[in-house]
Design an enzyme around this catalytic site. Structure first.
Site, PDB file in Angstrom:
ATOM      1  N   GLY A 116      15.058  -6.699  -4.872  1.00  0.00           N
ATOM      2  CA  GLY A 116      15.160  -5.568  -5.792  1.00  0.00           C
ATOM      3  C   GLY A 116      16.588  -5.033  -5.774  1.00  0.00           C
ATOM      4  N   GLY A 118      18.102  -2.571  -4.283  1.00  0.00           N
ATOM      5  CA  GLY A 118      18.681  -2.275  -2.970  1.00  0.00           C
ATOM      6  C   GLY A 118      19.162  -3.541  -2.284  1.00  0.00           C
ATOM      7  N   ASP A 142       8.165  -2.598  -9.051  1.00  0.00           N
ATOM      8  CA  ASP A 142       8.569  -1.342  -9.687  1.00  0.00           C
ATOM      9  C   ASP A 142       9.225  -1.570 -11.057  1.00  0.00           C
ATOM     10  OD1 ASP A 142       7.784  -0.374  -7.191  1.00  0.00           O
ATOM     11  OD2 ASP A 142       9.844  -0.318  -6.436  1.00  0.00           O
ATOM     12  N   ARG A 177     -17.234  12.102 -13.546  1.00  0.00           N
ATOM     13  CA  ARG A 177     -16.139  12.496 -12.656  1.00  0.00           C
ATOM     14  C   ARG A 177     -14.776  12.333 -13.312  1.00  0.00           C
ATOM     15  NH1 ARG A 177     -18.075   9.576  -7.011  1.00  0.00           N
ATOM     16  NH2 ARG A 177     -19.494  11.242  -6.394  1.00  0.00           N
ATOM     17  N   ARG A 278     -12.372  12.509  -7.792  1.00  0.00           N
ATOM     18  CA  ARG A 278     -12.180  11.535  -6.713  1.00  0.00           C
ATOM     19  C   ARG A 278     -10.827  10.859  -6.894  1.00  0.00           C
ATOM     20  NH1 ARG A 278     -15.924  13.947  -5.126  1.00  0.00           N
ATOM     21  NH2 ARG A 278     -17.894  13.179  -4.260  1.00  0.00           N
ATOM     22  N   HIS A 284      -0.821  -1.100  -1.397  1.00  0.00           N
ATOM     23  CA  HIS A 284      -0.206  -2.430  -1.341  1.00  0.00           C
ATOM     24  C   HIS A 284      -1.015  -3.531  -2.003  1.00  0.00           C
ATOM     25  CE1 HIS A 284       1.994  -0.062   1.626  1.00  0.00           C
ATOM     26  NE2 HIS A 284       2.994  -0.876   1.389  1.00  0.00           N
ATOM     27  N   ARG A 287       0.795  -5.413  -4.533  1.00  0.00           N
ATOM     28  CA  ARG A 287       1.846  -6.383  -4.186  1.00  0.00           C
ATOM     29  C   ARG A 287       1.277  -7.742  -3.800  1.00  0.00           C
ATOM     30  NH1 ARG A 287       5.853  -2.783  -0.765  1.00  0.00           N
ATOM     31  NH2 ARG A 287       5.540  -4.380   0.815  1.00  0.00           N
TER      32      ARG A 287
END
Ligand code: F6P
Length: 361
Positions: A116, A118, A142, A177, A278, A284, A287
Site C-alpha cells: 500500500g 505506506g 482500502d 432491527r 445490533r 479481518h 482481507r
C-alpha cells in the site's frame, strides 16, 4: 529478450486477497523470459536477516491452487519501518542498511514490492538510498493508493462486505432491527460506500463526509414511517465520534488500528430511535477471502507489467490501472496523495440519488 535476470519479490503491509495471484503472474512472466524469482519472506524483514530469508519461486510452486487462496505464501508485515525499526527497549533503530545489504547478498537485479502507499514510500526511500532497481505493485483493501483506480485486494473486500449485508438483512427484517455493519478502509470510505450501495444500505457513513446523528436518526424514522421496520447502516471504521475523534483499538505491543465506531453509533441510535440495534464489526474477514475474478485479473495484469518494466530497465515506478489501461508512474507521484472518496464523483452522486443517507443531510 535480454539477459537472464534474478529478481526478488516481497509482499509488504496488511495482507489481502490476490497477493498469491500476483506472485503467480510474476513467476509465470519471469519464467517466460528465463529469469529466476526469489520470494523474500515477511516483507523487508526478510531482507534484514543475515542471510536474507528468501526462497526460489518456481512454476511448480504454483500448482493451480495457490492463486485462489487469500493471504500471501511469503508472509508480510505491517509494522517495522526499516528506517525506524522498533527495539525491545522502546527506541527505534535505523536498519535500512541491512535491507540494502540483503538485496545485494541475494544478487538481485531488481525487486518487485507489493504494498500500500505506506510500504511503497518506504521501499522507494530504500531504493533511493541503496540504488536498488525497484518496481511496485499497489495492493490494499482500502483502495486509497493514489492515481490507480484499483489496487489488488479491494474488489474482494467490497464483495465480502456486500455478502455480509446480504446476510444481515434477513435478521434485520425478521427482528425489525437496525443492523450496523462496521467495515475497514482506514481513512478512506471506498469499501463502505460501494458495499453499502451494493448491499442496499439505508445509511452509509464515511470519513470523508462529516455527519450529524440527527440526520441518521431522521432517515431511520422515515424508513420506519414508510412501513419498513428495519434498516441497514454501514459505517467506515475511521468515521469519528460526534466530538470528532476517531476510535482506535489498542493492542498489546503498542500497536493500534481503527475500530469501535460501530458500537458507539449503535448506542446512540438505540437511545434515539425506538429500534433494537445490533452491531457487526466485520474486521479481518475482509482481507482473507479467496480473490474474486477482478482481483485475480488485476493481480495478473500488474504482475506481468511489472516484469515487463524490469525487462525494459524502467525502475522507480508503480504499475497502475486507469481508464481500462495498465500504466506505470513514478512512485513519488503515486504516493503523494491518498485516493479518498471523490465527493463530487459518480458513486457519491449515485448514493444520494438512491436516497441513501450519507449523514450530512
Ligand atoms: O490497510 C488495511 C487494513 O485492513 C485497514 O483497513 C485496517 O485499518 C488495518 O489494515 C488493520 O490493521 P491490522 O491488521 O494491523 O489490524
Amino acid at each position: 529478450m535480454g539477459d537472464s535476470k534474478r529478481i526478488g519479490i516481497l509482499t509488504s503491509g496488511g495482507d489481502c486477497a490476490g497477493l498469491n495471484a500476483v506472485l503467480r503472474a510474476v513467476v509465470h512472466r519471469a519464467a517466460g523470459l528465463g529469469w529466476t524469482v526469489l520470494g523474500v519472506e515477511h516483507g523487508t524483514h526478510g531482507l534484514m536477516e543475515s542471510p536474507p530469508a528468501a526462497r526460489a519461486l518456481n512454476l511448480a510452486d504454483f500448482d493451480g491452487s495457490v492463486m485462489r487462496r487469500g493471504g500471501t505464501i511469503l508472509g508480510s508485515s505491517n509494522f517495522g519501518n526499516p528506517f525506524a525499526f522498533p527495539q525491545l527497549d522502546g527506541d527505534d533503530l535505523d536498519r535500512s542498511d541491512e535491507v540494502i545489504a540483503g538485496y545485494r547478498a541475494l544478487g538481485l537485479d531488481a525487486l518487485i514490492g507489493i504494498g500500500g502507499d505506506g510500504s511503497l514510500s518506504i521501499l522507494n526511500k530504500l531504493a533511493q538510498k541503496g540504488d536498488l532497481n525497484l518496481v511496485c505493485i499497489p495492493k490494499t483493501i482500502d483502495n486509497d493508493v493514489g492515481v490507480t483506480e484499483l489496487s489488488v485486494g479491494y474488489d474482494t473486500a467490497v464483495q465480502v462486505a456486500t455478502d455480509a449485508l446480504d446476510m444481515l438483512q434477513p435478521t434485520a427484517a425478521s427482528h425489525d432491527r437496525v443492523m450496523i455493519l462496521e467495515v475497514m478502509g482506514r481513512d478512506a470510505g471506498h469499501i463502505a460506500l460501494v458495499a453499502g450501495i451494493a448491499g442496499g444500505a439505508d445509511v452509509i457513513l464515511i470519513p470523508e463526509i462529516p455527519y450529524r446523528i440527527e440526520h441518521v436518526v431522521r432517515k431511520i424514522r422515515r424508513v420506519q414511517e414508510a412501513g419498513r421496520r428495519f434498516a441497514l447502516v454501514v459505517v467506515a471504521e475511521a468515521v469519528p465520534n460526534e466530538s470528532g475523534n476517531k476510535i482506535v483499538q489498542k493492542y498489546a505491543g503498542g500497536r493500534s488500528a481503527y475500530s469501535g465506531i460501530g458500537h458507539l453509533l449503535g448506542d446512540r441510535l438505540a437511545e434515539t430511535t425506538r429500534a433494537e440495534v445490533r452491531v457487526t464489526v466485520l474486521g479481518h474477514v475482509q482481507r482473507g477471502a479467496a480473490p474474486d475474478a477482478r482481483d485475480r485479473l488485476m493481480a495478473s495484469v500488474f504482475g506481468v507489467h511489472a516484469v515487463d518494466l524490469i525487462a525494459e530497465g524502467q525502475f522507480g515506478r508503480v504499475v497502475v490501472w486507469r481508464d481500462r489501461q495498465v500504466l506505470d508512474l513514478p512512485i513519488e507521484e503515486v504516493v503523494s496523495e491518498p485516493a479518498l472518496v471523490d465527493l463530487d464523483g459518480p458513486v457519491v452522486r449515485t448514493a444520494r440519488g438512491l436516497g441513501i443517507c450519507l449523514g450530512d443531510a
